[in-house]
Design an enzyme around this catalytic site. Structure first.
Site, PDB file in Angstrom:
ATOM      1  N   HIS A 122      39.096  40.575  45.450  1.00  0.00           N
ATOM      2  CA  HIS A 122      40.014  41.718  45.580  1.00  0.00           C
ATOM      3  C   HIS A 122      40.057  42.294  46.992  1.00  0.00           C
ATOM      4  CE1 HIS A 122      40.782  41.787  41.316  1.00  0.00           C
ATOM      5  NE2 HIS A 122      39.505  41.987  41.027  1.00  0.00           N
ATOM      6  N   ASP A 132      39.292  33.613  38.018  1.00  0.00           N
ATOM      7  CA  ASP A 132      38.823  34.904  37.504  1.00  0.00           C
ATOM      8  C   ASP A 132      39.941  35.538  36.656  1.00  0.00           C
ATOM      9  OD1 ASP A 132      36.595  37.204  38.189  1.00  0.00           O
ATOM     10  OD2 ASP A 132      38.589  38.089  37.905  1.00  0.00           O
ATOM     11  N   HIS A 142      41.035  38.470  36.726  1.00  0.00           N
ATOM     12  CA  HIS A 142      41.854  39.398  37.510  1.00  0.00           C
ATOM     13  C   HIS A 142      42.522  38.682  38.683  1.00  0.00           C
ATOM     14  CE1 HIS A 142      38.652  41.807  35.552  1.00  0.00           C
ATOM     15  NE2 HIS A 142      39.663  42.618  35.301  1.00  0.00           N
ATOM     16  N   ASP A 199      35.217  36.121  33.394  1.00  0.00           N
ATOM     17  CA  ASP A 199      35.631  37.284  32.590  1.00  0.00           C
ATOM     18  C   ASP A 199      36.848  36.957  31.723  1.00  0.00           C
ATOM     19  OD1 ASP A 199      36.983  37.089  35.001  1.00  0.00           O
ATOM     20  OD2 ASP A 199      36.611  39.161  35.621  1.00  0.00           O
TER      21      ASP A 199
HETATM   22  C1  FKS Z   1      40.002  47.880  33.313  1.00  0.00           C
HETATM   23  C2  FKS Z   1      39.667  48.487  34.675  1.00  0.00           C
HETATM   24  C3  FKS Z   1      39.286  47.438  35.632  1.00  0.00           C
HETATM   25  C4  FKS Z   1      38.188  47.029  37.787  1.00  0.00           C
HETATM   26  C5  FKS Z   1      38.064  45.586  37.441  1.00  0.00           C
HETATM   27  C6  FKS Z   1      37.521  44.801  38.607  1.00  0.00           C
HETATM   28  C7  FKS Z   1      37.378  43.332  38.332  1.00  0.00           C
HETATM   29  C8  FKS Z   1      36.568  42.615  39.394  1.00  0.00           C
HETATM   30  C9  FKS Z   1      36.594  41.090  39.308  1.00  0.00           C
HETATM   31  C10 FKS Z   1      35.688  40.507  40.398  1.00  0.00           C
HETATM   32  F1  FKS Z   1      35.697  39.182  40.350  1.00  0.00           F
HETATM   33  F2  FKS Z   1      36.085  40.865  41.591  1.00  0.00           F
HETATM   34  F3  FKS Z   1      34.444  40.886  40.228  1.00  0.00           F
HETATM   35  N1  FKS Z   1      38.499  47.929  36.733  1.00  0.00           N
HETATM   36  N2  FKS Z   1      40.521  48.819  32.368  1.00  0.00           N
HETATM   37  O1  FKS Z   1      36.118  40.648  38.067  1.00  0.00           O
HETATM   38  O2  FKS Z   1      37.889  40.585  39.457  1.00  0.00           O
HETATM   39 ZN    ZN Z   2      37.625  39.643  37.306  1.00  0.00          ZN
END
Ligand code: FKS
Ligand code: ZN
Length: 342
Positions: free
Chosen positions: A159, A195, A197, A284
């Site tokens: 990110h 991932d 996200h 995830d």
């Molecule tokens: C969900 C709220 C989400 C932030 C999620 C961050 C994910 C981080 C990630 C990384 F690989 F960077 F660690 N809040 N309701 O898993 O993409």
């Molecule tokens: Zn993630």
């Protein structure tokens, strides 16, 4: 397969993140990397080695120097104003406000970040530079002829953009490594982000470049964090036109739909004819992940690894997310053993 790992990751141990209107204990915790490390040992994946130190030069190849300097001094600046407690931002620029760096740390945090889930702590700088060194050490081994190496990075990186942090990420380990492949003589590099996200930071860094292809499978930005990037029509610009491919997938995506998207992404990367491959490896996408909504099961990760191996490229795996802590080791290492079998 060799794994690169540093215990410095424990220095990033944030107290809380803002999620669902509540300050809750950080999902991105030291135990994640410890469990993956334990699983690597348990299955006898291969030797586990410590990182070398690469200094600032490879970091500022993808991040702006002022941003890196900010990360280095942020906690001290915060501590001298607010005391010894994690730094979180609270104010951001809206469109049409002025992007001018404030003097005080509270303003700087908002200037360089995009969420309130990513605490800067006393140990953050050491943890993130070690995490980048883990990726760079693994990258150097792949560049020197290893078929594949696992960079057990923590904190994660995908990110983080050229001048912003967020999503538990500060320095973009995968992007730093991809750039290191280029600087070491690889003509073209592919980054595949699996991932859950969207890897908005990696996309931003390489968006106008034709030498690094970024492909990502992720929760649809209409439904999922980070919301403001990751749509299918983002295909790159300028020299990078056609060198970005997003596969946004809806909540509830299971193996069948995932496989269709993954096969398409792999075919696209194959046509690009890269000299090296970087995998942003998040698990995830797992059915029991506490913050995600896909339905992959543990054996599916073996299949992901096998399919990646089909590209027959020198491959660097870079650890990203995964919050079902008990299963994170099984799932991440399944990708690696699936790759080795493939
Ligand atoms: C969900 C709220 C989400 C932030 C999620 C961050 C994910 C981080 C990630 C990384 F690989 F960077 F660690 N809040 N309701 O898993 O993409
Ligand atoms: Zn993630």
């Amino acid at each position: 397969m060799i794994t690169i790992f540093s215990e410095d990751h424990r220095l990033q141990d944030g107290k809380a993140e803002l999620i669902d209107g509540k300050l809750v204990p950080c999902f991105e915790m030291p135990k994640r990397a410890e469990i993956v490390h334990a699983r690597v040992k348990e299955v006898g994946l291969g030797p586990i080695e410590a990182p070398r130190h690469f200094g600032r030069a490879p970091i500022v190849r993808v991040h702006k120097p002022d941003f890196v300097a900010f990360l280095e001094s942020a906690y001290d600046e915060w501590k001298s104003e607010h005391g010894d407690y994690d730094a979180l931002p609270l104010n951001w620029l809206a469109p049409r406000m002025r992007r001018k760096l404030p003097e005080r740390i509270d303003g700087k945090l908002g200037f360089y970040s995009f969420d309130a889930g990513t605490p800067i702590t006393a140990g953050t700088w050491r943890a993130i530079t070690s995490s980048a060194n883990v990726a760079l050490t693994a990258q150097a081994k792949v560049a020197n002829g290893e078929r594949a190496v696992f960079a057990l990075c923590r904190p994660p990186g995908h990110h983080a953009g050229s001048d912003f942090y967020g999503g538990y990420c500060f320095l973009n380990n995968a992007a730093i490594a991809a750039q290191a492949f280029r600087d070491g003589g690889a003509g073209k590099v592919a980054v595949l982000d699996v991932d859950y996200h969207h890897g908005n930071g990696t996309q931003e860094i390489f968006y106008d470049r034709g030498d690094v292809f970024f492909a990502s499978l992720h929760g649809h930005p209409a439904q999922e964090y980070p919301y403001f990037l990751g749509y299918e029509d983002e295909r790159g610009e300028g020299e990078g036109e056609g060198c970005n491919a997003n596969y946004p997938l809806r909540w509830g995506t299971g193996w069948d739909e995932y496989e269709t998207a993954l096969d398409d992404a792999l075919a696209t990367l194959r046509r690009f004819k890269p000299d090296a491959l970087v995998i942003s490896l998040g698990v995830d996408t797992f059915k029991d992940d506490p913050i995600s909504k896909f339905k992959l099961d543990s054996p599916d990760y073996l299949k992901i690894g096998r399919k990646i191996a089909g590209l027959k490229l020198p491959t660097l795996f870079v650890m990203e997310g995964g919050y079902a802590v008990e299963e994170i080791g099984i799932n991440a290492v399944n990708v690696l053993t699936g790759f080795e079998a493939g």
